[in-house]
Design an enzyme around this catalytic site. Sequence first.
Site, PDB file in Angstrom:
ATOM      1  N   CYS A  14      -7.659  32.808  -1.174  1.00 22.95           N
ATOM      2  CA  CYS A  14      -8.428  31.670  -0.693  1.00 22.95           C
ATOM      3  C   CYS A  14      -9.009  30.965  -1.900  1.00 22.95           C
ATOM      4  O   CYS A  14      -9.785  31.532  -2.658  1.00 22.95           O
ATOM      5  CB  CYS A  14      -9.520  32.167   0.246  1.00 22.95           C
ATOM      6  SG  CYS A  14     -10.968  31.142   0.319  1.00 22.95           S
ATOM      7  N   CYS A  17     -12.758  30.211  -1.954  1.00 27.61           N
ATOM      8  CA  CYS A  17     -13.566  31.405  -2.227  1.00 27.61           C
ATOM      9  C   CYS A  17     -13.580  31.683  -3.719  1.00 27.61           C
ATOM     10  O   CYS A  17     -14.594  32.100  -4.271  1.00 27.61           O
ATOM     11  CB  CYS A  17     -12.990  32.633  -1.538  1.00 27.61           C
ATOM     12  SG  CYS A  17     -12.633  32.374   0.184  1.00 27.61           S
ATOM     13  N   ASP A 399       4.924  18.587 -40.395  1.00 24.99           N
ATOM     14  CA  ASP A 399       4.734  19.126 -41.728  1.00 24.99           C
ATOM     15  C   ASP A 399       6.149  19.349 -42.278  1.00 24.99           C
ATOM     16  O   ASP A 399       7.106  19.375 -41.515  1.00 24.99           O
ATOM     17  CB  ASP A 399       3.970  20.458 -41.588  1.00 24.99           C
ATOM     18  CG  ASP A 399       3.934  21.238 -42.878  1.00 24.99           C
ATOM     19  OD1 ASP A 399       3.447  20.685 -43.866  1.00 24.99           O
ATOM     20  OD2 ASP A 399       4.375  22.398 -42.888  1.00 24.99           O
ATOM     21  N   ASP A 595       3.437  24.743 -39.730  1.00 26.78           N
ATOM     22  CA  ASP A 595       3.757  26.166 -39.746  1.00 26.78           C
ATOM     23  C   ASP A 595       2.499  27.016 -39.920  1.00 26.78           C
ATOM     24  O   ASP A 595       2.576  28.232 -39.996  1.00 26.78           O
ATOM     25  CB  ASP A 595       4.779  26.489 -40.841  1.00 26.78           C
ATOM     26  CG  ASP A 595       4.259  26.159 -42.224  1.00 26.78           C
ATOM     27  OD1 ASP A 595       3.186  25.539 -42.330  1.00 26.78           O
ATOM     28  OD2 ASP A 595       4.932  26.520 -43.204  1.00 26.78           O
ATOM     29  N   ASP A 599      -1.964  24.027 -43.249  1.00 27.65           N
ATOM     30  CA  ASP A 599      -2.175  22.899 -42.351  1.00 27.65           C
ATOM     31  C   ASP A 599      -2.938  23.278 -41.082  1.00 27.65           C
ATOM     32  O   ASP A 599      -2.969  22.512 -40.122  1.00 27.65           O
ATOM     33  CB  ASP A 599      -0.851  22.191 -42.019  1.00 27.65           C
ATOM     34  CG  ASP A 599       0.202  23.148 -41.508  1.00 27.65           C
ATOM     35  OD1 ASP A 599      -0.166  24.246 -41.067  1.00 27.65           O
ATOM     36  OD2 ASP A 599       1.386  22.792 -41.548  1.00 27.65           O
TER      37      ASP A 599
END
Length: 704
Positions: A14, A17, A399, A595, A599
Site C-alpha cells: 500500500c 501507507c 574528459d 574517469d 576530474d
Amino acid sequence: MRNKKQFILRGLDCSSCAGKIEKEVTNLFNVNSSNINFATGVLTVIYKEKAINTIQEIKKIVRKHEPHVKVEEKGKAAIEGQNTAFNKLELIRLSMGTIMFAVAVIFKLNTFFELFFFVSSYILIGGEVVLKAFRNIAKVSFFDENFLMTIATLGAFAIREFPEAVAVMLFYQIGETFQRIAVNKSRKSIKSLLDIRPDYANLKIENGTKKVDPQDVSIGDIIIIKPGEKVPLDGVVIKGESMVDTSALTGESLHRSINNGDDILSGFVNKNGLLEIEVTKTFEQSTVSKILDLVENAGSKKADIESFITKFARYYTPLVVFSALLIAVIPPIVLQGASFSDWIYRALVFLVVSCPCALVISIPLGFFGGIGGASRAGILVKGGNYLDALNDVDTVVFDKTGTLTKGTFTVTGIESYGDYDKNDILRLAAISELHSSHPIGKSILEMFKGEINESIIEDYQDISGQGIVAKIEGKTVLTGNVKLLKSFDIDNMKINNDNINENTSVYVAIDGKLEGRILISDEVKRDSKSAIQKLRTLGVKRILMLTGDNRHIGNKIGRNLGLDEVYSELLPDEKVHKLENIEKNTRGKLVFVGDGINDAPVLARADVGVSMGSLGSDAAIEASDIVLMTDEPSKLPQAIKIARRTKIIVIQNIVFALGTKGVVLLLGAFGIASMWEAVFADVGVALLAVLNSMRAMRVDKIKV
Ligand code: ADP
Ligand code: MG
C-alpha cells in the site's frame, strides 16, 4: 555507515501507507530521516547519532498501518526474497462471500433474505476494508482507499443499490489482489536483475574449507572459489588460474582470464579453474555490496515527475471527494425533478475513482525498473532524478585520458639530455610514480620492470594535473608536464619539440635541471567515435572535450572524433571553471563524462556526472551520478535511450490513468458511468499501469 540501518518490509503493497510509515519513523527518537523504496520494500533509516535498536518501534508503526507486513532487519539473511504467502483464510472468505452474493443475485428472495444475503456477503468480502477504514478515522489523514471504498459502498447500501454495493467491493478486492501479485512479481523480477549477492564463501580452514556467510569473512582470510561459483568478496588471487564471467557487473558476457596475483572482484563468476583468493575487502566494502547499495538506494532520489505525482496525489483525492459532496447535495436541491438517490449514486462513482493509486504505485516501479534494467547493462544510475535528467541533455563534455582514450599509455621513447642515461631517467620516473594512480604513472611503472624499494621515496607529492615531486636517494626529482617544470622555474628552452604531436611528454628534472623526457602515447577507445555519433543522432547539440594534456594532442583527438570544441592544458580546478562557462551556454542538462582521476570536482559539479567505473575505482563511483561499468563511452547513448524509454512508459501511465479517471468522472457526473466503470478506473487502471511499468526493466529490447 554507522548511522544507517535498513529494514525489509515484507509484503508491503500500500503506497499511501508507505508514506505514513516513513513520516512516523522519522519522528522516532534519534532518527534523522527515513525513506521507503516502494519498489524494493526496503526502509532505510538514518539516525542522528550512532544507529540504535529501533526495530520494535518500527514494527509497532508498521503494524498500525499494514498489519500483514513483516519487518526484518536487512542483511541478516543472505537472500532477500519478497514472498507473501497467499492467504488461505482470505481466499475462503472471499469465495464464501462470492457464493452468497451469487445466491442473492440469481434467486428471487423475499426482502428479508435478500438483505440478509447481501449484507453477509458484503461483510465477508469487504469487512476487512471497512474495519481498516474505521481504524484510520482516528488518524488525521484518513482519506485512503479503504475509507473511500467504505463510504462508496455503504452509500450504495443506503440508496438501496445492494448488488452494486457488494459487487464494487468484490471487484475492488479482486483487483487489489491482482495488483498485489503484480507488484510483488515486478519486485521479484527487479530483484532478480540484481541477484548478484553471493550466498556463501568457502573459507579455508586448517583441514579443508567451511561454508560461511560472506559477512563473516575478514580481510586477510583465504577463500576458495570453485568453478561455477560466484566470487563473494573482493580479493587477490594467490593460487590457480581460471576464466571469469564479468557479466553481472558489466552487462557483457566477456570472459576474462585471471591468473595468480590478479585482483578479482566480487560479482564475477568463476568459470573453470579452482581459485584461491586472499580477501582484501570486507563484504560491506566489496564491489557487489557497493553496487547493490547504490542501486537499491536509487529509489530515494526521486525524479521530478515522481515528486510531482506525490504532491498531486495529495490534492487530487480531497478535490474529488469534495466534488462528490457537491454533486450529491447541490443538483437535487437546485434542479427540478432531480432525486437525491440518483445524484448520490453519481457522487459514489466519484469516490471510487478518487484514489490516485495507479500513479503512486506504478511510477516509482517504472523508474526503478529502468534503473534495474540499466544496471544489467553495466550502467549504474544512482537515482530516478539522474535517469530523468538524461532526457534533456544538450551538452556532453568528455574528459580525455581514460575516458575517450584507453588511458593505457605505452612508452614510445626515452630521451636523455646528458648527466643521466635513459635507464636512470626511466628508473627515477618509475620510482616517483610508484604511488600514483594516474594512468601515465602506471604505464611508466609497467615499462620499468625492476624491483622498487618503497622506502627510498621521501617527501612524495602528487600535484594533480602536473605530475609528481619526490625526493629519491637524496635528489629532488620532478616527473610531469611543462606546467610542473614552470612552477619549479626549470628552464626547458632547449627541448626540440618537432614532431611530438603524437606523444605526451613526461619530463624528468633532477635537482633543478631538466635531464630527460619519456614519450608515451595513448590510444583512442574503440567505441569513442561511434559514441559521439550516436549522441548526435540522439539530439545532443554540443560535444566537447576537456583535457589536462597538451594542445597538440587534444586538438588532434578532437579532430579525429569530430568534437565541437577542445580545451587543453587545464588543471583540475580550471576544468571546473571551464565547465561552469560551458554551462552558461546550455539550456538543457550538462553531462560530464570522466574517469574520476583529476576530474572528481567536475563530475560533482555537472548536472549529471558520468564516470568510468574502471571496475571498482572508488573515487569515481562516489563522485558521480552514473557509473559505466565497462568504461565504454558508448554506454552513455545507451543510458539516454533507457532514460527515454522509461520516461515514455511513465508518461503513458500518467496519461492513461488520469485520462481514464477523467472520462469516468465526467460520465459519472452525467449519470452515464456506473460504479462498475468506476471500479475499473480505480483498480483496473492501477493493475494495467503496474504491468506497463514492468516493461521499463526490459532494456534488452532497446536497440543501440
Ligand atoms: P586528462 O584531463 O587528459 O585526463 P589529467 O588532468 O589527468 O589529464 O592530467 C593532465 C596532465 O598532467 C597529463 O597529461 C600529464 O602531463 C600530467 N600528469 C598528471 N599526473 C601525472 C603523473 N602522475 N605523472 C606524470 N604526469 C602527470
Ligand atoms: Mg583523466
